[in-house]
Design a protein around this motif. Structure first.
Motif, PDB file in Angstrom:
ATOM      1  N   GLU A 149       0.835  -1.202   0.000  1.00  0.00           N
ATOM      2  CA  GLU A 149       0.000   0.000   0.000  1.00  0.00           C
ATOM      3  C   GLU A 149       0.867   1.248   0.000  1.00  0.00           C
ATOM      4  O   GLU A 149       1.954   1.259   0.573  1.00  0.00           O
ATOM      5  CB  GLU A 149      -0.890  -0.031   1.247  1.00  0.00           C
ATOM      6  CG  GLU A 149      -1.742   1.206   1.477  1.00  0.00           C
ATOM      7  CD  GLU A 149      -2.456   1.149   2.811  1.00  0.00           C
ATOM      8  OE1 GLU A 149      -3.054   0.093   3.129  1.00  0.00           O
ATOM      9  OE2 GLU A 149      -2.413   2.146   3.557  1.00  0.00           O
ATOM     10  N   SER A 189      -1.962  -1.209  -3.521  1.00  0.00           N
ATOM     11  CA  SER A 189      -3.200  -0.608  -3.027  1.00  0.00           C
ATOM     12  C   SER A 189      -2.985   0.867  -2.738  1.00  0.00           C
ATOM     13  O   SER A 189      -2.118   1.223  -1.941  1.00  0.00           O
ATOM     14  CB  SER A 189      -3.648  -1.328  -1.749  1.00  0.00           C
ATOM     15  OG  SER A 189      -4.799  -0.722  -1.206  1.00  0.00           O
ATOM     16  N   ILE A 222      -8.655  -4.545  -5.854  1.00  0.00           N
ATOM     17  CA  ILE A 222      -7.589  -4.146  -4.935  1.00  0.00           C
ATOM     18  C   ILE A 222      -8.152  -3.048  -4.042  1.00  0.00           C
ATOM     19  O   ILE A 222      -8.788  -2.121  -4.543  1.00  0.00           O
ATOM     20  CB  ILE A 222      -6.349  -3.621  -5.703  1.00  0.00           C
ATOM     21  CG1 ILE A 222      -5.711  -4.734  -6.534  1.00  0.00           C
ATOM     22  CG2 ILE A 222      -5.317  -3.035  -4.739  1.00  0.00           C
ATOM     23  CD1 ILE A 222      -4.580  -4.256  -7.446  1.00  0.00           C
TER      24      ILE A 222
END
Length: 462
Positions: A149, A189, A222
């Motif tokens: 992320e 992400s 996602i």
């Protein structure tokens, strides 16, 4: 209307009609809410008495920005310091990982070295995340580092869109969606930082933007996180206040009309108007699972929401610390002072040198009888900080006795009371100090010297 889904809300046990019917409102001139934010006057808090329901998520947690926003207002930390603080955060968060994530810059070699070393620790929590420029090259860097992320700046007020970016709302939205799509293409992400949300057009830009982000999430499968950033600290938690200043109004709108689930919604507050902590707690209460904080509130201008404050907000809301080790907070404060050279202001709750120190003689007398009378909770148990009484001309015999018992950790029959010969001898010296014109509180070193001298004269040991 007939095609919109009717869903059961598990928190209210009521059928709820989802209304996803908000479209981007493009405007020729920026809406800067001059009625609320007249620059030559103090900002105004207005009310329309529109109330939204409490919607506390089943699970809430804390994320950390000490190494990102926390480094924007001070000299950068060394790699070693970052890794040490990361270890502390891991211990503080406990086995359930209440301190869920920690975000890092990736710009310099020092930053990247810290990321590598923290990831090498192998901790499940805090998860290492990043903050990057919105570029393909940086997305690839995130992927190469093995991160799942990254944060991306997507400023959402007309102040930023028109004045800083020199774009229209539609141009800004299309630009942002393109950047987010690039991130998703790399398999990372995105965490979209909606900068300056408390001066933005919530239903004219923010919610339509959130709806488009949720479509991208569905397309790529996602997660796309949303961080609501109260960049200027304008948020308020007053019931019935108008958006964009209403924290609960923003959270409700993003969830109910923007389709953002609680677990993907995060609040990031600043303390310009002394509301960072209450606004973060309000975000939890109205549906955001996550609040973003920095250690001791160190951050841009007046700072971020203090992480240690939200640890105790969590415990008060949930009725449990869920395994968090709060004694680490004191260790961190000592580390900042001794190793980093940063002294937390003395009256700062939980961590300041004087946060549980009383100077009033009548309070000291109460503490000597029962410390619960003037202490917020068992600070020795939770913070390794026994309640203290500063000795001055108002402390009296009780204050001196309490200081001796606390400093020397005297228990049970070893404790001295205000009738003790030692205490009375020290009191004579204290009175002489103030009769000679002294106006400051006595230091620990001074008291230790006088106590040790008195013990020798009385032939007693502590």
């Amino acid at each position: 209307m007939e095609n919109r889904p009717v869903k059961m809300n598990p928190h209210t046990n009521l059928l709820q009609l989802e209304e996803h019917m908000y479209h981007l409102v493009d405007v020729d001139k920026p809406n800067v809410f001059r009625n609320l934010f007249p620059y030559d006057e103090v900002p105004k808090i207005a009310f329309n008495n529109r109330i939204v329901p409490l919607n506390m998520p089943d699970e809430i947690w804390i994320t950390d920005t000490t190494f990102r926003d926390g480094q924007q207002s001070r000299a950068p930390y060394s790699t070693e310091q970052i890794v040490t603080m990361f270890d502390y955060l891991h211990r503080l968060g406990g086995p359930k990982g209440i301190v869920r994530q920690s975000e890092f810059f990736l710009y310099s070699k020092k930053d990247r070295d810290a990321v590598y070393k923290c990831m090498e620790r192998g901790y499940k929590f805090p998860e290492v995340t990043s903050w990057i420029r919105a570029s393909k090259k940086d997305f690839e860097l995130v992927k190469d580092l093995g991160m799942k992320e990254t944060g991306i700046l997507v400023s959402c007020s007309d102040y930023h869109i028109f004045y800083k970016m020199k774009m229209t709302r539609s141009e800004a939205m299309n630009h942002y969606l393109g950047v987010v799509r690039e991130c998703l293409e790399t398999g990372v992400s995105p965490r979209c930082h909606l900068e300056d949300i408390t001066r933005s057009d919530i239903y004219g830009f923010v919610i339509p933007f959130c709806l488009e982000l949720m479509k991208l999430m569905e397309e790529y499968q996602i997660p796309v996180k949303i961080r609501a950033c109260d960049t200027m600290g304008y948020g308020v938690n007053f019931s019935g206040a108008v958006i964009p200043r209403s924290v609960q109004g923003i959270i409700y709108g993003m969830m109910t009309h923007g389709g953002v689930p609680s677990e993907l919604l995060e609040w990031h507050g600043h303390n310009d108007f002394y509301k960072a902590v209450t606004n973060s707690t309000t975000a939890w209460l109205y549906g955001a699972c996550s609040v973003n904080c920095s250690l001791f509130g160190i951050g841009e201008r007046t700072g971020n929401t203090p992480l240690e404050a939200m640890v105790f907000e969590y415990a008060q809301l949930k009725g449990t610390l869920d395994g968090m080790d709060t004694t680490v907070i004191t260790e961190l404060a000592e580390y900042f002072e001794n190793e980093i050279g940063y002294r937390v202001p003395s009256r700062t709750p939980f961590v300041g040198r004087n946060f549980n120190v009383t100077r009033a003689g009548i309070h000291a007398d109460g503490l000597l009888k029962n410390e619960e009378i003037y202490n917020i909770f068992d600070t020795e148990k939770f913070l390794n900080r026994p309640v203290l009484v500063a000795v001055s001309n108002t402390s009296g015999l009780a204050g001196i006795a309490h200081w001796i018992n606390t400093y020397y950790k005297l228990k049970d029959e070893r404790q001295v009371d205000k009738n003790s010969e030692l205490v009375q001898m020290v009191k004579v010296w204290v009175d002489e100090e103030y009769e000679s014109g002294r106006v400051t509180v006595l230091t620990d070193d001074e008291l230790i010297a006088v106590i040790e001298d008195s013990c020798r004269k009385l032939n007693v040991t502590l």
